[in-house]
Enzyme design. Structure first.
Site, PDB file in Angstrom:
ATOM      1  N   GLU A 307     -22.681 -18.816 -18.029  1.00  0.00           N
ATOM      2  CA  GLU A 307     -22.947 -20.118 -17.386  1.00  0.00           C
ATOM      3  C   GLU A 307     -22.793 -19.977 -15.877  1.00  0.00           C
ATOM      4  O   GLU A 307     -22.105 -20.777 -15.226  1.00  0.00           O
ATOM      5  CB  GLU A 307     -21.976 -21.179 -17.917  1.00  0.00           C
ATOM      6  CG  GLU A 307     -21.914 -21.207 -19.447  1.00  0.00           C
ATOM      7  CD  GLU A 307     -21.068 -22.348 -19.997  1.00  0.00           C
ATOM      8  OE1 GLU A 307     -21.583 -23.112 -20.810  1.00  0.00           O
ATOM      9  OE2 GLU A 307     -19.884 -22.465 -19.603  1.00  0.00           O
ATOM     10  N   CYS A 398     -18.633 -31.309 -22.714  1.00  0.00           N
ATOM     11  CA  CYS A 398     -18.144 -31.556 -21.359  1.00  0.00           C
ATOM     12  C   CYS A 398     -19.092 -32.447 -20.561  1.00  0.00           C
ATOM     13  O   CYS A 398     -18.651 -33.210 -19.706  1.00  0.00           O
ATOM     14  CB  CYS A 398     -17.932 -30.230 -20.628  1.00  0.00           C
ATOM     15  SG  CYS A 398     -19.362 -29.132 -20.646  1.00  0.00           S
TER      16      CYS A 398
END
Lengths: 630, 630
Positions: A307, A398
């Site tokens: 990521e 998230c």
């Protein structure tokens, strides 16, 4: 209490800070329309109710009941599941401050009470470690997310406190923060959370409580990063920005959300301590990021793997990760840099991120979310079923509550004050209350470039009104006269204002063909379409031929289509461009001694572009921001 | 024993199979020079000794001692650590067959004895599950690699058996294979290993033993794939090719090594059963892979994330994964397709893979290996320290011993026979013994295009000599006369041969500027340089300016530099190309309304290319296969 002003927003430096601009509260700005107004309405009506439902279903609340000894069953979800609830609490706190809502105080009070019961007597609080791994508390900081979760709790408590809500959230937070201080500051433990986030939150908690050890702990965590104190989680030191001390690192690296939350903390500590070396290093990385590691949409994070930020100029449109949370973290960082410097380039970037990378994260109905925000989707994205379309929720959730807290607090990012001046950074219809100056803003921005300000209440004596002139606006006028912005990107009107005075700003919304720097290998020979702050994209649904056969005519004429309503999308403005459809046979090796132009046939067509943030609301077809030039 | 011929090589269909070509053994072809000869020498002198050392150090042998109850200590490494030893055994077996080596028989015999002691009485054998998770045997097939490891053991045993070595490796293998049959074929368990590999190995074990249940189990595992019988390991069903039955899937997906080992098994089962539907589906995927998912180097696997195939035309040069093991698996698959069809396009691809994707995996000194083989490296690849340079060994060391077993068996892939004919697929100096025909091959290929065949021993009567004419050779002659290859890519000389007869083949090594298909977004507007089977690249070390500023002049003149010796690389042939150095300022947003050409300045320079497989032997600088066209 500290000397923090009574401003109800998510980043409020103290009066003694180095901030050159002072923020307004979420309630000081009413956003009554435009895309931002629409997002706030949908956030309230669709997203937040969905989020509240998921707090039970996805396990965040049941996990805390387990930590409190009030429920059985196995711990649910990831080890950072608590943070989903904290972000949801923050969203509800800002939304309640903006406009009181049914059940909001009860949700906050009930959650605060549950957290109080789950919290250990010594102040520690983390349902995963209390329920699953009580023997590993603070022993796995490289991936435990314990301080990350604490940070999100602090931010929720700060929101609730600034909004005048239930004080218990702040009490729980202080006990946990004191525990962190006792272990990691006065206790001498040099542990650092692998996921930065607590730093900026600790500074905010200091701003609300005046407790200086919170600021000191934030400073220590930042100063100690890059010394190898974080154990390798298997992803290498870059992943958690532990490869170099923050003052030595020149470029953002590793997990993008971590890097950007860390930057927000770095600027926050600068603001409160005046340590110029922190501001300098953060600005240096900002400049490098903007010039070499950021997408046209303002998104960051080029790699699925980790990521993460990629190398300089590594900006693939198809495999762009561009996590929604990274767009949010970018707004946090840019906002703090804006407060610290007054430089409009940070407000320019907030606008780019808000209308593109960030806005694309949510479906038009507010019920589905992107985790990953690429700039290209091929028609065989079957392989990415999980990340290729927006989804209602995620195992790692998230993003959705992070989006909700950001939308609820958008009013905070519209304008600031400084001395006898008001700075308007973002153009939204509604009302701005900046001390004694109350402005009504009338505009159909970003679809139309005219923004009219009417003074509803005027301060005594001279007062300056600074209006941001976006870098993309090639010809800007105020009351019909061309303006050239100052060095910091604002045009400043200093007058003695009277109620009823008006100012008309006109920004240049001529659509633009945009070219990438030649070192961005992945989109070489391509162009994109922009209009005002909006980046456009080409969706298969609007094209007469296979999207992957489309190429723009160099210097293509761009035509704005009269405004319309698209099913599934809502209000939009489309742009048409002269293009050709090019077909090249696809058989055998796709590598030949003949240039592709010699193998292809082409026909003239019209390509139609739609705002990027509105994509994926009409099915799963192909999409491209960058089209090849014929 | 089955009706398998006594051929000593890694893929030997039975006499009753559908193979239209018959392989030769690794000892039937001497490779006395050229790059392949060099690789075999270095493999023997450097790589294999290093590998043997690592069998102890990295834990594969100690783990088996633990399974045998002969050693203490914790299990070392990944759950598939056994397979490292099996591949190393296979490498030593082929190398010993090629040329007996000191300690080789002892290593094989000692390992076989240890495996016999570690093996459970019921035949089960896997040190990880025996030592660490005895209660989870066959319970985690989605990621356990138990059958994957078994497959590599079978291949080692087949190698040892065909080379006439210690029979105990085959005995251990049969007991384990019988256990697999008892559980997964006659026992009715429908489990499938998440990592394909055992299928092709079971067919080979059938070929050596004649035990038909091994072939049946291979067929069952292939037929049952794509029915959701593999539990999700968290990577989704595409990762393990479990999204569709093999006969329905049109394109290779997921983990590239898994897909390609699976294909080898599919073609092997076709060869022995004659099930045409298996050949058809495999050829369909091959054609799709070659046209849309393969790099110029023959490498496959576009994504780090999942070590996976990307979408069609998703072929980024910088983030290419191109695992070395995938190149090897591609050779396995292509070789079986070549035996099944006689079509030279598969031999063409073996050549492309061998000289480029595969050859690049190993350093010039044979002591360091790439796991990942990108087509571009930027100068700030600091971020990829782990995967950016070749390394001596890896925590997951699947590649190095896989490379060693392939290099040791290269002789197997040079030529075949069929009826009264010999087919030469790869041009190497040395000797080919094809039954009664013995050919001496003299050539400096691939640096020179002349290949001279001298008959040393001739069969009685007419015999055909089929010579592959690579698709890249624009003008090919045999004994001075131009030849046009037949449909299958060979020129066939049918004569009654006499000892001393010669044939001179001349292939066209004019360097070529190669252009990508227009749909390969990531290298749009770029070109690469090839010469013969060799793909070239541009390394920073050879350029007069920053590599990332270089652009080729369209239709650039390519000049072959007289052969030379480069320090760290050895013998090579460089190519020079007309180029320009283009500098574009890099400040602020890299997106502008002005085309990059309007912002840049350029100067004429010469760019110098080196064979791609020889890169990264002279430091950590930038590298590009594809250069932009000016």
């Amino acid at each position: 209490m500290a000397d923090s002003p009574q401003v109800c927003g998510p980043a409020v430096p103290t009066e003694s800070s180095r901030a050159v601009l002072r923020p307004l509260g979420v309630g000081d700005v009413d956003i009554t329309g435009g895309p931002l107004g629409r997002w706030q309405r949908i956030n309230r009506e669709a997203s937040i109710p969905l989020g509240l439902e998921q707090m039970e279903r996805a396990g965040a609340v049941p996990n805390l009941r387990r930590a409190a000894g009030e429920a059985d069953g196995a711990y649910q979800g990831y080890r950072f599941q608590d943070s989903d609830l904290y972000k949801q609490l923050e969203a509800v706190a800002w939304e309640h401050a903006r406009r009181p809502g049914p059940g909001y105080p009860e949700f906050i009070a009930g959650s605060a009470a549950l957290l109080g019961r789950a919290q250990r007597p010594d102040g520690y609080l983390n349902s995963h470690y209390q329920v699953v791994k009580p023997d590993k508390i603070y022993a796995e900081l490289e991936y435990s997310h314990e301080m990350y979760c604490a940070g999100h709790l602090f931010q929720a408590a700060v929101a609730s406190a600034r909004a005048g809500g239930d004080p218990r959230l702040l009490e729980v937070s202080r006990r946990l923060a004191d525990h962190l201080v006792a272990v990691f500051l006065t206790g001498g433990d040099d542990g650092i959370d692998g996921h930065a986030e607590v730093e900026t939150a600790l500074v905010e908690l200091y701003r609300v409580t005046g407790e200086r050890t919170y600021l000191e702990l934030a400073g220590k965590l930042i100063d100690n990063r890059g010394k190898g104190l974080i154990k390798d989680s298997g992803m290498g030191p870059l992943y958690a920005q532990d490869h170099l001390p923050v003052r030595e690192a020149d470029t953002p690296v590793g997990h993008a959300v971590r890097q950007l939350y860390l930057e927000a903390g770095i600027v926050d500590v600068y603001l409160e301590t005046g340590d110029e070396s922190l501001l300098e290093c953060s600005v240096r990385r900002w400049e490098d990021m903007v010039a070499t590691k950021m997408y046209l949409t303002g998104g960051v994070g080029s790699r699925h793997d980790g990521e993460a930020f990629g190398e300089r100029y590594e900006l693939p449109p198809d495999r762009a990760y561009n996590e929604s949370c990274a767009a949010i973290a970018s707004v946090h960082w840019n906002w703090r840099l804006l407060l610290a410097t007054g430089d409009g380039r940070y407000a320019d970037l907030i606008e780019r991120v808000l209308y593109n990378a960030f806005a694309a994260s949510t479906s038009a109905d507010g019920l589905r979310f992107f985790y990953v925000n690429p700039l290209q989707r091929r028609d065989d994205t079957v392989e990415d079923a999980y990340l290729g379309r927006r989804r209602e929720w995620f195992a790692c959730a998230c993003c959705p509550p992070n989006i909700m807290r950001t939308v609820a607090s958008l009013g905070h990012y519209v304008a600031t004050t400084a001395g006898r001046a008001t700075q308007v950074h973002q153009y939204v219809p509604g009302v701005i209350r900046s001390g004694d100056l109350v402005l009504r803003v009338s505009t159909d921005y970003p679809w139309d470039g005219r923004v009219t300000f009417t003074v509803e209440r005027a301060p005594a004596g001279e007062w300056s009104l600074a209006l941001r002139v976006p870098a993309w606006s090639a010809a800007t006028t105020v009351d019909g006269a061309p303006v050239t912005p100052g060095e910091r990107g604002y045009t400043v009107l200093t007058r003695t204002w009277r109620p009823g005075d008006t100012v008309e700003l006109r920004l240049d919304l001529t659509p633009r063909l945009t070219h990438p720097h030649r070192r961005i290998d992945a989109v070489r020979g391509c162009a994109a379409v922009e209009r005002g702050p909006i980046v456009y994209c080409f969706e298969q649904a609007d094209q007469p031929v296979d999207l992957d056969e489309l190429a723009l005519v160099p210097g293509a004429a761009l035509r704005v289509v009269p405004e319309e309503h698209l099913d599934g999308v809502g209000r939009t403005v489309l742009i048409e461009a002269d293009a050709v459809a090019i077909t090249q046979p696809s058989r055998g090796l796709p590598y030949t001694s003949t240039p592709p132009t010699g193998l292809a046939t082409s026909t003239r067509v019209t390509a139609t572009a739609v705002p990027y943030y509105q994509w994926d609301n009409r099915g799963a077809g192909a999409m491209r921001v960058w089209l090849p030039l014929a």
